[in-house]
Design a protein around this motif. Structure first.
Motif, PDB file in Angstrom:
ATOM      1  N   THR A   2      40.830 -31.215  32.246  1.00  0.00           N
ATOM      2  CA  THR A   2      40.603 -32.106  31.028  1.00  0.00           C
ATOM      3  C   THR A   2      40.102 -33.392  31.200  1.00  0.00           C
ATOM      4  N   HIS A   3      39.417 -33.808  30.280  1.00  0.00           N
ATOM      5  CA  HIS A   3      39.179 -35.265  30.338  1.00  0.00           C
ATOM      6  C   HIS A   3      40.222 -36.260  30.469  1.00  0.00           C
ATOM      7  N   ALA A   4      41.383 -36.154  29.957  1.00  0.00           N
ATOM      8  CA  ALA A   4      42.408 -36.872  30.276  1.00  0.00           C
ATOM      9  C   ALA A   4      42.973 -36.994  31.618  1.00  0.00           C
ATOM     10  N   GLU A   5      42.767 -35.505  32.135  1.00  0.00           N
ATOM     11  CA  GLU A   5      43.170 -35.317  33.720  1.00  0.00           C
ATOM     12  C   GLU A   5      42.265 -36.097  34.693  1.00  0.00           C
ATOM     13  N   SER A   6      40.830 -36.159  34.314  1.00  0.00           N
ATOM     14  CA  SER A   6      39.945 -36.717  35.100  1.00  0.00           C
ATOM     15  C   SER A   6      40.270 -38.289  35.153  1.00  0.00           C
ATOM     16  N   ILE A   7      40.587 -39.001  34.020  1.00  0.00           N
ATOM     17  CA  ILE A   7      40.990 -40.117  34.095  1.00  0.00           C
ATOM     18  C   ILE A   7      42.012 -40.633  34.852  1.00  0.00           C
ATOM     19  N   ALA A   8      42.888 -39.645  35.205  1.00  0.00           N
ATOM     20  CA  ALA A   8      44.073 -40.160  35.805  1.00  0.00           C
ATOM     21  C   ALA A   8      43.493 -40.050  37.422  1.00  0.00           C
ATOM     22  N   LEU A   9      42.701 -38.837  37.597  1.00  0.00           N
ATOM     23  CA  LEU A   9      42.028 -38.972  38.990  1.00  0.00           C
ATOM     24  C   LEU A   9      41.449 -39.862  39.226  1.00  0.00           C
ATOM     25  N   PHE A  10      40.335 -40.210  38.552  1.00  0.00           N
ATOM     26  CA  PHE A  10      39.285 -41.360  38.867  1.00  0.00           C
ATOM     27  C   PHE A  10      40.133 -42.754  38.983  1.00  0.00           C
ATOM     28  N   ASP A  11      41.191 -43.025  38.175  1.00  0.00           N
ATOM     29  CA  ASP A  11      42.052 -44.109  38.336  1.00  0.00           C
ATOM     30  C   ASP A  11      42.788 -44.266  39.621  1.00  0.00           C
ATOM     31  N   GLU A  12      43.312 -43.239  40.064  1.00  0.00           N
ATOM     32  CA  GLU A  12      43.837 -42.978  41.469  1.00  0.00           C
ATOM     33  C   GLU A  12      43.125 -43.267  42.486  1.00  0.00           C
ATOM     34  N   LEU A  13      41.693 -42.687  42.341  1.00  0.00           N
ATOM     35  CA  LEU A  13      41.129 -43.054  43.232  1.00  0.00           C
ATOM     36  C   LEU A  13      40.253 -44.425  43.512  1.00  0.00           C
ATOM     37  N   GLY A  14      40.616 -45.123  42.388  1.00  0.00           N
ATOM     38  CA  GLY A  14      40.010 -46.647  42.398  1.00  0.00           C
ATOM     39  C   GLY A  14      38.769 -46.750  41.979  1.00  0.00           C
TER      40      GLY A  14
END
Length: 216
Positions: A2-14
């Motif tokens: 989901t879009h929300a899950e992508s936000i979490a992933l990209f944030d984790e990757l910096g």
């Protein structure tokens, strides 16, 4: 994902965020009461819910009304919302010509007056050839900068070999394109003469190599 899950992933990757709100593939309002405004707001709400600083988000849309919605209703995000400009092919803008300011509706100054800060047309809208055949900024590019707009463009590395002119993404300068090295000439003009904020690319090595060599 989901879009929300992508936000979490990209944030984790910096890394930061450049979400494009696609045009709906269903009739709107959807399911009776889910409007295009709700759709635009949901994208922003998911960044807010994730605690993402608005300065990290470059929300983008080909729909000027969506960009203006963000400016009016989510101004911290709207301040760097990106208007993907496809008026060269959008119904209602027949006759649009990047070489002729009289064909631009709205004008660059009108966009700025409405709060737009970043405009993003495809590469051929920003470039033309001068009387010597050199690649130079188009009147569109010059007017955008004069109005105070930042510019992002698209899409590098989508054209295949350039020995036959490069196709759509080099359409306005095809007479000057006959080898793959011309990609760097185009990138140099975009960076140094047009002064783009960024370039979308289907392969990051070329723009990264150029940016490192140019000290950007």
């Amino acid at each position: 994902m989901t879009h929300a899950e992508s936000i979490a992933l990209f944030d984790e990757l910096g890394v930061d965020f450049t979400p494009e709100l696609k045009e709906p593939s269903v009739a709107m309002p959807f399911d009776g009461d889910y409007t295009e405004a709700d759709y635009a707001q949901q994208l922003i709400d998911e960044y807010v819910a994730a605690g993402i600083d608005p300065s990290r988000v470059f929300a983008q849309s080909f729909d000027i009304d969506t960009v203006l919605y963000w400016i009016a209703n989510a101004p911290e995000f709207g301040a760097q919302a990106v208007y993907l400009d496809d008026r060269y092919e959008r119904p209602g803008h027949e006759g649009f010509n990047p070489l002729d300011p009289a064909t631009w509706h709205p004008t660059m100054d009108e966009l700025v007056a409405e709060g737009v800060r970043i405009i993003a047309p495809p590469i051929p809208i920003l470039l033309t050839l001068d009387e010597t055949g050199a690649i130079v900024p188009s009147p569109y590019a010059i007017a955008a900068k004069e109005a105070g707009l930042d510019i992002i463009t698209w899409t590098l590395e989508r054209s295949g070999p350039l020995n036959s002119g490069g196709g759509f993404y080099y359409a306005s300068i095809s007479d000057a394109i006959d080898n793959d090295g011309d990609m760097f000439t185009v990138l140099d003009v975009l960076a140094q003469e047009v002064g783009v904020l960024g370039v979308f690319s289907d392969w990051a090595a070329t723009v990264t190599y150029y940016a490192n060599c140019a000290g950007l």
